[in-house]
Design an enzyme around this catalytic site. Structure first.
Site, short mmCIF file in Angstrom:
data_model
loop_
_atom_site.label_atom_id
_atom_site.label_comp_id
_atom_site.label_asym_id
_atom_site.label_seq_id
_atom_site.Cartn_x
_atom_site.Cartn_y
_atom_site.Cartn_z
N LEU A 21 4.65 -6.89 -5.10
CA LEU A 21 4.61 -6.38 -3.73
C LEU A 21 4.42 -7.55 -2.78
O LEU A 21 3.44 -8.27 -2.87
CB LEU A 21 3.45 -5.40 -3.54
CG LEU A 21 3.44 -4.08 -4.31
CD1 LEU A 21 3.09 -4.26 -5.78
CD2 LEU A 21 2.45 -3.11 -3.65
N ILE A 38 -3.23 -5.15 -9.57
CA ILE A 38 -3.63 -6.56 -9.63
C ILE A 38 -3.49 -7.17 -8.24
O ILE A 38 -2.41 -7.12 -7.64
CB ILE A 38 -2.72 -7.35 -10.61
CG1 ILE A 38 -2.65 -6.65 -11.96
CG2 ILE A 38 -3.22 -8.78 -10.76
CD1 ILE A 38 -1.58 -7.22 -12.88
N GLY A 46 -0.26 -8.22 -0.36
CA GLY A 46 0.52 -8.92 -1.38
C GLY A 46 -0.09 -8.85 -2.75
O GLY A 46 -1.18 -9.35 -2.97
N SER A 47 0.58 -8.23 -3.72
CA SER A 47 -0.07 -8.00 -5.00
C SER A 47 0.95 -7.60 -6.05
O SER A 47 2.15 -7.81 -5.89
CB SER A 47 -1.14 -6.92 -4.83
OG SER A 47 -0.71 -5.91 -3.94
N ARG A 48 0.48 -6.96 -7.13
CA ARG A 48 1.32 -6.68 -8.29
C ARG A 48 0.81 -5.42 -8.99
O ARG A 48 -0.38 -5.15 -9.02
CB ARG A 48 1.26 -7.88 -9.23
CG ARG A 48 1.75 -7.64 -10.65
CD ARG A 48 1.62 -8.92 -11.45
NE ARG A 48 1.99 -8.70 -12.85
CZ ARG A 48 2.15 -9.69 -13.72
NH1 ARG A 48 1.98 -10.94 -13.35
NH2 ARG A 48 2.48 -9.43 -14.98
#
Length: 222
Positions: free
Chosen positions: A93, A154, A184-186
């Protein structure tokens, strides 16, 4: 309809401080320009409705838990996937994507485990096991068999907090909102080997709408 998540309030208030200070200093032009910052921060927390909110998802379908780009789709990676045999879909993301997270598969939440950690860039391999994260395991009985899906929030280099709004023991539906990650991530999704992956690396996915995997009909589902 698009709403703004409640987590936006403190972040937007902080982002508005420069504009307020500029206005108090008698610099209306600067205040107007700086006023775009809190608006942009509030937009980050946007929460649009998705098709899963209106139409139940088929029992066999696993949907994307996040908006973003598929970084990896294939066999579970060493050091990333849980113990056992899994297939894996990892979604990155960016700061411009919607960050509301949804469950990829409905059922009973067997586990919800938060782990503190680092803030490495979310697209790196190491972020999956070193960064701050929450692991969630859902199980559902279909045609006398237990299906299990493991998924993981995450945080990344910009994201500094994972928000999980569900607890172990809850019953959740496919595509239901479960929380968010800030900036901002995953997200990783792990499904058993017999499940068919329907996305490839590079694909864009939409939370609660894009079907990323599907149990085969031979599994006995109606």
């Amino acid at each position: 309809m698009v709403t703004i998540d409640r987590e936006a309030a403190p972040a937007t208030a902080v982002a508005a401080v420069p504009a307020v200070l500029a206005a108090l200093a008698g610099r209306p032009g600067a205040a107007l320009t700086l006023g775009a910052l809190p608006a942009a921060v509030a937009l980050f927390f946007r929460d649009p409705d998705r098709s899963a909110d209106r139409t139940p998802v088929a029992d066999d379908d696993v949907v994307s838990p996040a908006d973003g780009k598929v970084m990896y789709a294939g066999p579970g990676q060493d050091g990333v996937a849980p113990e056992g045999e899994w297939q894996q879909v990892s979604i990155f993301l960016s700061a411009f994507d919607v960050h509301i997270n949804r469950t990829p598969y409905g059922g009973r939440l067997r586990e919800v485990t938060y782990r503190p950690g680092k803030w490495l860039a979310a697209y790196t391999h190491e972020s999956a096991h070193l960064n701050e994260r929450t692991d969630l395991v859902v199980e559902r009985e279909v045609a006398g068999r237990i299906r299990v899906v493991h998924f993981r929030q995450i945080v990344g280099l910009m994201a500094r907090r994972v928000v999980t709004r569900v607890s172990a023991g809850e019953e959740i539906s496919t595509g239901q909102r479960i929380g968010l990650m800030k900036f901002g991530s995953r997200m990783d999704v792990f499904v058993p080997p017999e499940v068919d992956l329907l996305v490839q690396s590079g694909a864009r996915v939409v939370a609660g709408e894009t079907v990323i995997a599907r149990w085969p009909a031979a599994d006995g589902a109606p």
